[in-house]
Motif scaffolding. Structure first.
Motif, short mmCIF file in Angstrom:
data_model
loop_
_atom_site.label_atom_id
_atom_site.label_comp_id
_atom_site.label_asym_id
_atom_site.label_seq_id
_atom_site.Cartn_x
_atom_site.Cartn_y
_atom_site.Cartn_z
N SER A 4 19.13 22.62 25.96
CA SER A 4 18.06 23.48 25.45
C SER A 4 18.57 24.82 24.95
N MET A 5 19.78 25.18 25.36
CA MET A 5 20.37 26.44 24.88
C MET A 5 20.61 26.39 23.38
N PHE A 6 20.84 25.18 22.86
CA PHE A 6 21.19 25.04 21.46
C PHE A 6 19.98 24.67 20.59
N LYS A 7 18.79 24.77 21.14
CA LYS A 7 17.57 24.53 20.37
C LYS A 7 17.43 25.52 19.22
N PRO A 8 17.80 26.79 19.38
CA PRO A 8 17.73 27.74 18.25
C PRO A 8 18.59 27.31 17.06
N LEU A 9 19.71 26.65 17.32
CA LEU A 9 20.56 26.18 16.22
C LEU A 9 19.85 25.11 15.41
N LEU A 10 19.14 24.25 16.11
CA LEU A 10 18.36 23.22 15.42
C LEU A 10 17.25 23.84 14.59
N LEU A 11 16.64 24.89 15.11
CA LEU A 11 15.61 25.60 14.35
C LEU A 11 16.17 26.20 13.07
N LEU A 55 23.96 30.23 11.64
CA LEU A 55 24.42 29.41 12.76
C LEU A 55 25.48 30.13 13.58
N LEU A 56 26.39 30.82 12.90
CA LEU A 56 27.41 31.60 13.62
C LEU A 56 26.78 32.73 14.43
N ILE A 57 25.86 33.45 13.81
CA ILE A 57 25.22 34.57 14.50
C ILE A 57 24.45 34.09 15.72
N VAL A 58 23.66 33.04 15.56
CA VAL A 58 22.86 32.53 16.68
C VAL A 58 23.76 31.98 17.78
N THR A 59 24.82 31.29 17.40
CA THR A 59 25.76 30.76 18.41
C THR A 59 26.40 31.89 19.20
N ILE A 60 26.85 32.92 18.51
CA ILE A 60 27.45 34.07 19.20
C ILE A 60 26.42 34.74 20.10
N LEU A 61 25.20 34.88 19.63
CA LEU A 61 24.16 35.50 20.45
C LEU A 61 23.84 34.68 21.69
#
Length: 132
Positions: A4-11, A55-61
């Motif tokens: 669920s941590m990576f749900k923002p990447l899917l968004l 994707l890079l920004i959200v992953t880093i965040l």
């Protein structure tokens, strides 16, 4: 790690595909598909750049939030400023293009930039407001 941590990447991916389709077909309707080839950077290149950056920004965040919630906002500001500097370089290249559709290309670029900035901002707000 939780999935669920990576749900923002899917968004980010879903919204980028949705916005790409809307913007591409809007431009095809307005100026025609053959005139899109006169753009300095194609719509696909612009959306690829912004999608990868987001994707890079959200992953880093996500990883920064896991380590220290207090500095997520600062990282968001720094990463967004870096993305803006790179985007300025692309915009400068667009201004050098002598196309008669320059206004459409500029508007397309700014619309893409604003849409991805909104997506990143909303995801960052959700990351900051999420209960631990």
């Amino acid at each position: 790690m939780k999935l669920s941590m990576f749900k923002p990447l899917l968004l980010v991916v879903v919204f980028s595909i949705l916005f790409f389709c809307i913007q591409y077909y809007s431009l095809v309707y307005l100026i025609g598909e053959s005139n899109l080839n006169t753009f300095r950077f194609s719509i696909v290149e612009i959306y690829s750049f912004f999608t990868i950056c987001s994707l890079l920004i959200v992953t880093i965040l996500i990883f920064v939030r896991k380590k220290n919630l207090d500095i997520v906002g600062y990282f968001y500001l720094i990463l967004t400023m870096v993305k803006m500097a790179i985007a300025y370089f692309f915009l400068h290249q667009i201004n050098q293009n002598p196309s008669i559709f320059l206004t459409y290309e500029k508007k397309s670029f700014f619309i893409s930039f604003i849409l991805f900035l909104a997506i990143e901002t909303l995801i960052t707000i959700r990351l900051l407001n999420k209960n631990q």
